[in-house]
Scaffold this motif. Sequence first.
Motif, PDB file in Angstrom:
ATOM      1  N   LYS A   1      35.024 -32.732 -13.225  1.00 23.78           N
ATOM      2  CA  LYS A   1      35.605 -31.777 -14.180  1.00 23.78           C
ATOM      3  C   LYS A   1      35.921 -32.481 -15.502  1.00 23.78           C
ATOM      4  N   PHE A   2      36.423 -33.714 -15.432  1.00 22.57           N
ATOM      5  CA  PHE A   2      36.729 -34.491 -16.624  1.00 22.57           C
ATOM      6  C   PHE A   2      35.458 -34.731 -17.439  1.00 22.57           C
ATOM      7  N   LYS A   3      34.382 -35.112 -16.771  1.00 25.74           N
ATOM      8  CA  LYS A   3      33.109 -35.359 -17.452  1.00 25.74           C
ATOM      9  C   LYS A   3      32.596 -34.082 -18.110  1.00 25.74           C
ATOM     10  N   GLU A   4      32.738 -32.952 -17.408  1.00 27.03           N
ATOM     11  CA  GLU A   4      32.287 -31.661 -17.931  1.00 27.03           C
ATOM     12  C   GLU A   4      33.099 -31.257 -19.167  1.00 27.03           C
ATOM     13  N   ARG A   5      34.407 -31.465 -19.120  1.00 29.26           N
ATOM     14  CA  ARG A   5      35.300 -30.999 -20.181  1.00 29.26           C
ATOM     15  C   ARG A   5      35.451 -31.995 -21.330  1.00 29.26           C
ATOM     16  N   GLU A   6      35.382 -33.275 -21.019  1.00 28.47           N
ATOM     17  CA  GLU A   6      35.638 -34.303 -22.026  1.00 28.47           C
ATOM     18  C   GLU A   6      34.589 -35.416 -21.924  1.00 28.47           C
ATOM     19  N   PRO A   7      33.335 -35.082 -22.259  1.00 31.37           N
ATOM     20  CA  PRO A   7      32.245 -36.047 -22.062  1.00 31.37           C
ATOM     21  C   PRO A   7      32.407 -37.348 -22.851  1.00 31.37           C
ATOM     22  N   GLU A   8      32.935 -37.285 -24.055  1.00 35.79           N
ATOM     23  CA  GLU A   8      33.114 -38.515 -24.846  1.00 35.79           C
ATOM     24  C   GLU A   8      34.146 -39.433 -24.207  1.00 35.79           C
TER      25      GLU A   8
ATOM     26  N   TYR B   1      34.959 -39.410 -21.096  1.00 36.47           N
ATOM     27  CA  TYR B   1      34.389 -39.856 -19.827  1.00 36.47           C
ATOM     28  C   TYR B   1      33.493 -41.080 -20.051  1.00 36.47           C
ATOM     29  N   LYS B   2      32.684 -41.036 -21.121  1.00 35.14           N
ATOM     30  CA  LYS B   2      31.813 -42.179 -21.434  1.00 35.14           C
ATOM     31  C   LYS B   2      32.631 -43.436 -21.694  1.00 35.14           C
ATOM     32  N   GLU B   3      33.769 -43.249 -22.327  1.00 36.13           N
ATOM     33  CA  GLU B   3      34.608 -44.395 -22.703  1.00 36.13           C
ATOM     34  C   GLU B   3      35.381 -44.978 -21.524  1.00 36.13           C
ATOM     35  N   ILE B   4      35.971 -44.119 -20.698  1.00 35.41           N
ATOM     36  CA  ILE B   4      36.832 -44.634 -19.630  1.00 35.41           C
ATOM     37  C   ILE B   4      36.259 -44.458 -18.221  1.00 35.41           C
ATOM     38  N   GLY B   5      35.211 -43.656 -18.073  1.00 34.23           N
ATOM     39  CA  GLY B   5      34.492 -43.583 -16.810  1.00 34.23           C
ATOM     40  C   GLY B   5      35.028 -42.640 -15.751  1.00 34.23           C
ATOM     41  N   GLY B   6      36.119 -41.971 -16.009  1.00 36.59           N
ATOM     42  CA  GLY B   6      36.628 -41.030 -15.008  1.00 36.59           C
ATOM     43  C   GLY B   6      38.005 -40.523 -15.380  1.00 36.59           C
ATOM     44  N   ALA B   7      38.488 -39.612 -14.586  1.00 38.41           N
ATOM     45  CA  ALA B   7      39.810 -39.020 -14.827  1.00 38.41           C
ATOM     46  C   ALA B   7      40.895 -40.075 -14.651  1.00 38.41           C
TER      47      ALA B   7
ATOM     48  N   ASP C   1      44.242 -41.765 -13.599  1.00 37.77           N
ATOM     49  CA  ASP C   1      45.137 -41.678 -12.446  1.00 37.77           C
ATOM     50  C   ASP C   1      44.586 -40.842 -11.295  1.00 37.77           C
ATOM     51  N   GLY C   2      43.284 -40.550 -11.309  1.00 41.00           N
ATOM     52  CA  GLY C   2      42.661 -39.875 -10.185  1.00 41.00           C
ATOM     53  C   GLY C   2      42.885 -38.374 -10.097  1.00 41.00           C
ATOM     54  N   TYR C   3      43.414 -37.764 -11.154  1.00 37.78           N
ATOM     55  CA  TYR C   3      43.579 -36.316 -11.139  1.00 37.78           C
ATOM     56  C   TYR C   3      43.242 -35.742 -12.511  1.00 37.78           C
ATOM     57  N   TYR C   4      42.983 -34.435 -12.544  1.00 36.02           N
ATOM     58  CA  TYR C   4      42.677 -33.746 -13.795  1.00 36.02           C
ATOM     59  C   TYR C   4      43.185 -32.314 -13.688  1.00 36.02           C
ATOM     60  N   ILE C   5      43.832 -31.847 -14.736  1.00 32.76           N
ATOM     61  CA  ILE C   5      44.415 -30.509 -14.758  1.00 32.76           C
ATOM     62  C   ILE C   5      43.714 -29.679 -15.818  1.00 32.76           C
ATOM     63  N   THR C   6      43.377 -28.442 -15.472  1.00 33.80           N
ATOM     64  CA  THR C   6      42.874 -27.489 -16.463  1.00 33.80           C
ATOM     65  C   THR C   6      43.840 -26.312 -16.505  1.00 33.80           C
ATOM     66  N   ASN C   7      43.959 -25.744 -17.686  1.00 36.33           N
ATOM     67  CA  ASN C   7      44.812 -24.562 -17.846  1.00 36.33           C
ATOM     68  C   ASN C   7      44.178 -23.702 -18.929  1.00 36.33           C
ATOM     69  N   ASP C   8      43.250 -22.862 -18.510  1.00 37.02           N
ATOM     70  CA  ASP C   8      42.441 -22.093 -19.452  1.00 37.02           C
ATOM     71  C   ASP C   8      43.047 -20.754 -19.845  1.00 37.02           C
ATOM     72  N   SER C   9      44.202 -20.429 -19.307  1.00 38.59           N
ATOM     73  CA  SER C   9      44.773 -19.111 -19.576  1.00 38.59           C
ATOM     74  C   SER C   9      46.288 -19.209 -19.715  1.00 38.59           C
ATOM     75  N   ASN C  10      46.843 -18.359 -20.539  1.00 40.69           N
ATOM     76  CA  ASN C  10      48.300 -18.278 -20.669  1.00 40.69           C
ATOM     77  C   ASN C  10      48.882 -17.237 -19.716  1.00 40.69           C
ATOM     78  N   ARG C  11      48.031 -16.673 -18.881  1.00 42.03           N
ATOM     79  CA  ARG C  11      48.448 -15.633 -17.941  1.00 42.03           C
ATOM     80  C   ARG C  11      49.478 -16.186 -16.965  1.00 42.03           C
TER      81      ARG C  11
END
Length: 176
Positions: free
Chosen positions: A75-82, A84-90, A92-102
Amino acid sequence: MVKRRAALILTLFSLAVFTVFSTSGAATAAGTTTKNAVKTQTRTVYIKQMKSVDGKLRITVDPIGWYMGKDADVKFKEREPEAYKEIGGALDGYYITNDSNRTVNYQVAAGAKVMMQIYDRTGKLEDMDIKWNEHVSLKKFQSIFRNTKLLDVQAFPYHITIKNGQVTKIVQQYVP
Protein backbone atom coordinates in the motif's frame (compact mmCIF):
# COMPACT_ATOMS: atom_id res chain seq x y z
CA MET A 1 7.75 -46.96 9.14
CA VAL A 2 6.74 -44.97 12.23
CA LYS A 3 7.65 -41.68 10.49
CA ARG A 4 5.55 -42.58 7.44
CA ARG A 5 2.58 -43.49 9.60
CA ALA A 6 2.88 -40.25 11.60
CA ALA A 7 3.11 -38.27 8.35
CA LEU A 8 0.04 -40.05 6.96
CA ILE A 9 -1.96 -39.38 10.14
CA LEU A 10 -0.90 -35.72 10.13
CA THR A 11 -1.85 -35.38 6.46
CA LEU A 12 -5.28 -36.98 7.01
CA PHE A 13 -5.91 -34.80 10.07
CA SER A 14 -4.92 -31.65 8.15
CA LEU A 15 -7.19 -32.62 5.27
CA ALA A 16 -10.10 -33.20 7.66
CA VAL A 17 -9.59 -29.82 9.35
CA PHE A 18 -9.26 -28.08 5.97
CA THR A 19 -12.46 -29.72 4.73
CA VAL A 20 -14.43 -28.66 7.81
CA PHE A 21 -13.29 -25.03 7.56
CA SER A 22 -13.66 -24.91 3.77
CA THR A 23 -17.19 -26.27 3.95
CA SER A 24 -18.26 -23.86 6.69
CA GLY A 25 -16.72 -20.95 4.78
CA ALA A 26 -18.52 -21.95 1.59
CA ALA A 27 -21.86 -22.13 3.38
CA THR A 28 -21.33 -18.68 4.85
CA ALA A 29 -20.23 -17.25 1.53
CA ALA A 30 -23.33 -18.69 -0.10
CA GLY A 31 -25.47 -16.83 2.42
CA THR A 32 -26.51 -19.76 4.57
CA THR A 33 -27.00 -18.62 8.14
CA THR A 34 -28.54 -20.07 11.24
CA LYS A 35 -31.50 -18.52 12.99
CA ASN A 36 -29.33 -17.39 15.93
CA ALA A 37 -26.33 -16.14 13.91
CA VAL A 38 -24.52 -13.16 15.37
CA LYS A 39 -23.14 -10.62 12.91
CA THR A 40 -19.62 -9.70 14.05
CA GLN A 41 -17.12 -7.41 12.38
CA THR A 42 -13.85 -5.74 13.31
CA ARG A 43 -12.91 -2.28 12.13
CA THR A 44 -9.89 -0.09 12.65
CA VAL A 45 -10.85 3.47 13.48
CA TYR A 46 -9.93 6.73 15.10
CA ILE A 47 -12.35 7.48 17.92
CA LYS A 48 -13.44 11.08 17.42
CA GLN A 49 -16.02 11.48 20.14
CA MET A 50 -17.42 9.64 23.10
CA LYS A 51 -20.64 10.71 24.81
CA SER A 52 -23.54 9.37 26.79
CA VAL A 53 -26.93 9.59 25.07
CA ASP A 54 -30.02 8.55 27.04
CA GLY A 55 -27.78 6.73 29.51
CA LYS A 56 -26.00 4.74 26.79
CA LEU A 57 -22.42 5.32 25.72
CA ARG A 58 -21.99 6.18 22.04
CA ILE A 59 -18.80 6.69 20.08
CA THR A 60 -18.24 8.50 16.82
CA VAL A 61 -15.48 6.90 14.79
CA ASP A 62 -13.56 7.63 11.60
CA PRO A 63 -12.87 4.28 9.83
CA ILE A 64 -9.32 3.94 8.46
CA GLY A 65 -7.31 1.49 6.42
CA TRP A 66 -4.78 -0.34 8.63
CA TYR A 67 -2.03 -2.32 6.91
CA MET A 68 0.83 -4.30 8.46
CA GLY A 69 3.90 -6.10 7.16
CA LYS A 70 3.96 -6.88 3.45
CA ASP A 71 0.46 -5.44 3.00
CA ALA A 72 1.74 -2.15 4.45
CA ASP A 73 4.68 -2.15 2.03
CA VAL A 74 2.41 -2.79 -0.96
CA LYS A 75 0.00 0.00 0.00
CA PHE A 76 2.90 2.35 0.81
CA LYS A 77 4.49 1.69 -2.60
CA GLU A 78 1.13 2.26 -4.32
CA ARG A 79 0.42 5.52 -2.47
CA GLU A 80 3.91 6.96 -2.05
CA PRO A 81 6.16 5.55 -4.79
CA GLU A 82 8.93 8.15 -4.38
CA ALA A 83 9.20 7.59 -0.66
CA TYR A 84 9.08 3.83 -1.23
CA LYS A 85 12.05 4.10 -3.62
CA GLU A 86 13.98 6.04 -1.00
CA ILE A 87 13.27 3.99 2.13
CA GLY A 88 12.11 0.65 0.70
CA GLY A 89 8.95 0.07 2.70
CA ALA A 90 6.44 1.30 5.23
CA LEU A 91 7.98 2.82 8.33
CA ASP A 92 7.70 0.75 11.49
CA GLY A 93 5.94 -2.03 9.59
CA TYR A 94 2.52 -0.40 9.32
CA TYR A 95 0.67 2.01 7.04
CA ILE A 96 -2.57 3.91 7.59
CA THR A 97 -4.92 5.27 4.94
CA ASN A 98 -7.82 7.60 5.60
CA ASP A 99 -9.52 8.49 2.35
CA SER A 100 -12.77 9.81 3.78
CA ASN A 101 -13.95 12.21 6.46
CA ARG A 102 -17.05 10.05 6.93
CA THR A 103 -17.79 9.17 10.52
CA VAL A 104 -19.96 6.41 11.95
CA ASN A 105 -21.77 6.28 15.30
CA TYR A 106 -21.99 3.15 17.42
CA GLN A 107 -23.51 2.30 20.74
CA VAL A 108 -21.00 0.72 23.12
CA ALA A 109 -22.25 -2.35 24.97
CA ALA A 110 -22.34 -1.88 28.74
CA GLY A 111 -19.91 -4.78 29.27
CA ALA A 112 -17.53 -3.88 26.43
CA LYS A 113 -13.93 -4.97 26.97
CA VAL A 114 -11.24 -2.30 26.61
CA MET A 115 -7.51 -2.91 26.25
CA MET A 116 -4.97 -0.10 26.28
CA GLN A 117 -1.27 -0.05 25.43
CA ILE A 118 -0.23 3.40 26.66
CA TYR A 119 -1.95 6.26 28.46
CA ASP A 120 -1.45 8.77 31.27
CA ARG A 121 -1.73 6.59 34.38
CA THR A 122 -0.32 8.95 37.02
CA GLY A 123 -0.11 12.48 35.60
CA LYS A 124 3.69 12.20 35.51
CA LEU A 125 5.52 12.02 32.20
CA GLU A 126 8.23 9.78 33.66
CA ASP A 127 5.59 7.16 34.56
CA MET A 128 4.24 6.92 31.01
CA ASP A 129 5.16 3.52 29.63
CA ILE A 130 3.70 0.76 27.49
CA LYS A 131 1.78 -2.05 29.17
CA TRP A 132 0.58 -4.34 26.41
CA ASN A 133 -3.15 -5.11 26.32
CA GLU A 134 -3.88 -3.70 29.77
CA HIS A 135 -7.56 -4.28 30.56
CA VAL A 136 -9.38 -1.20 31.81
CA SER A 137 -13.04 -0.72 32.61
CA LEU A 138 -15.28 1.16 30.23
CA LYS A 139 -15.66 3.90 32.85
CA LYS A 140 -11.86 4.18 33.18
CA PHE A 141 -11.55 4.36 29.38
CA GLN A 142 -13.96 7.30 29.32
CA SER A 143 -11.75 9.07 31.86
CA ILE A 144 -8.57 8.24 29.89
CA PHE A 145 -10.21 9.50 26.69
CA ARG A 146 -10.99 12.90 28.27
CA ASN A 147 -7.51 13.32 29.78
CA THR A 148 -5.36 15.04 27.14
CA LYS A 149 -2.81 16.73 29.46
CA LEU A 150 0.21 14.51 28.71
CA LEU A 151 -1.02 12.18 25.97
CA ASP A 152 -4.07 12.44 23.75
CA VAL A 153 -5.25 8.87 23.18
CA GLN A 154 -7.53 10.10 20.38
CA ALA A 155 -4.39 10.20 18.21
CA PHE A 156 -4.12 6.39 18.30
CA PRO A 157 -6.01 3.96 16.09
CA TYR A 158 -8.35 1.48 17.74
CA HIS A 159 -9.55 -1.93 16.63
CA ILE A 160 -13.22 -2.22 17.55
CA THR A 161 -15.34 -5.35 17.50
CA ILE A 162 -18.99 -4.83 16.63
CA LYS A 163 -21.61 -7.49 17.34
CA ASN A 164 -25.16 -6.90 16.18
CA GLY A 165 -24.52 -3.16 15.86
CA GLN A 166 -22.91 -2.63 19.28
CA VAL A 167 -19.22 -2.21 20.09
CA THR A 168 -18.22 -5.09 22.37
CA LYS A 169 -14.43 -4.64 22.34
CA ILE A 170 -12.05 -1.70 21.97
CA VAL A 171 -8.30 -2.27 21.59
CA GLN A 172 -5.86 0.62 21.36
CA GLN A 173 -3.25 0.15 18.61
CA TYR A 174 0.15 1.37 19.74
CA VAL A 175 2.03 3.32 17.08
CA PRO A 176 5.58 4.52 17.70
